[in-house]
Design an enzyme around this catalytic site. Sequence first.
Site, PDB file in Angstrom:
ATOM      1  N   ARG A 138       0.807  -1.225   0.000  1.00 18.37           N
ATOM      2  CA  ARG A 138       0.000   0.000   0.000  1.00 18.37           C
ATOM      3  C   ARG A 138       0.837   1.270   0.000  1.00 18.37           C
ATOM      4  NH1 ARG A 138      -3.435  -1.971   4.685  1.00 18.37           N
ATOM      5  NH2 ARG A 138      -2.251  -3.909   4.486  1.00 18.37           N
ATOM      6  N   GLU A 182       2.058  -6.744  12.795  1.00 15.94           N
ATOM      7  CA  GLU A 182       0.950  -6.999  13.721  1.00 15.94           C
ATOM      8  C   GLU A 182       0.395  -8.411  13.591  1.00 15.94           C
ATOM      9  OE1 GLU A 182      -2.651  -4.634  13.331  1.00 15.94           O
ATOM     10  OE2 GLU A 182      -3.284  -5.140  15.360  1.00 15.94           O
TER      11      GLU A 182
END
Length: 176
Positions: free
Chosen positions: A63, A100
Amino acid sequence: MDIISRLSLVVKDCPDFPRKGILFKDIMPIFKDPDLVKDTCQTLVDKISEIEKPDVIVGIEARGFLIGPIMAQQLNAKFVPIRKKGKLPRECYSVKYEKEYGFDEFDMQIDALEENDKVVIVDDLLATGGTLEAAKMLCDKSGAKVIAHSVIFELEFLNGRDKLKDTPVISLVRYN
Ligand SMILES: O=P(O)(O)OC[C@H]1O[C@H](OP(=O)(O)OP(=O)(O)O)[C@H](O)[C@@H]1O
Ligand SMILES: Nc1ncnc2[nH]cnc12
């Protein structure tokens, strides 16, 4: 409406993606609004310019590739990609890292940056900071100087900044 409110309105919360217990922020609706894309990049570029003009924007797959080249154009800077393991031809620096929701590995071509290049690392979102920390390690291997990290979103409750403490972090929308 200010840029933070405009961004907050379009981002979609996706519980239990890509794993149970993760609240994933889907940022893709931003890219259905060309004015929002332009204004988001310009706001980040203005904040970067307050620090120093970079020679290079380093964008992180995937992204970071959506906004990094636009920001590089706005800054009249070069664009260099960091990609996931095995996607770039020729000799690369590599680094393994934890994010994460898992582990991963990055590559950057060894001739992508020059010694003393002033670099801003660009991504969409800062969570635990493992990704940006790893990206900085690759830039450091080239002898480049990372002057800032720049993201649109920051999950403050994951304390990602703690991993990036020597380098300024620019973020627009912060969740706590
Ligand atoms: O701060 P961290 O905990 O390290 O997480 C942040 C990273 O996680 C996401 O990318 P992801 O690894 O999902 O890659 P993708 O965009 O290629 O799917 C996001 O785009 C950041 O790059
Ligand atoms: N919660 C999250 N939402 C979107 N992208 C992420 N990257 C790491 N954590 C994320």
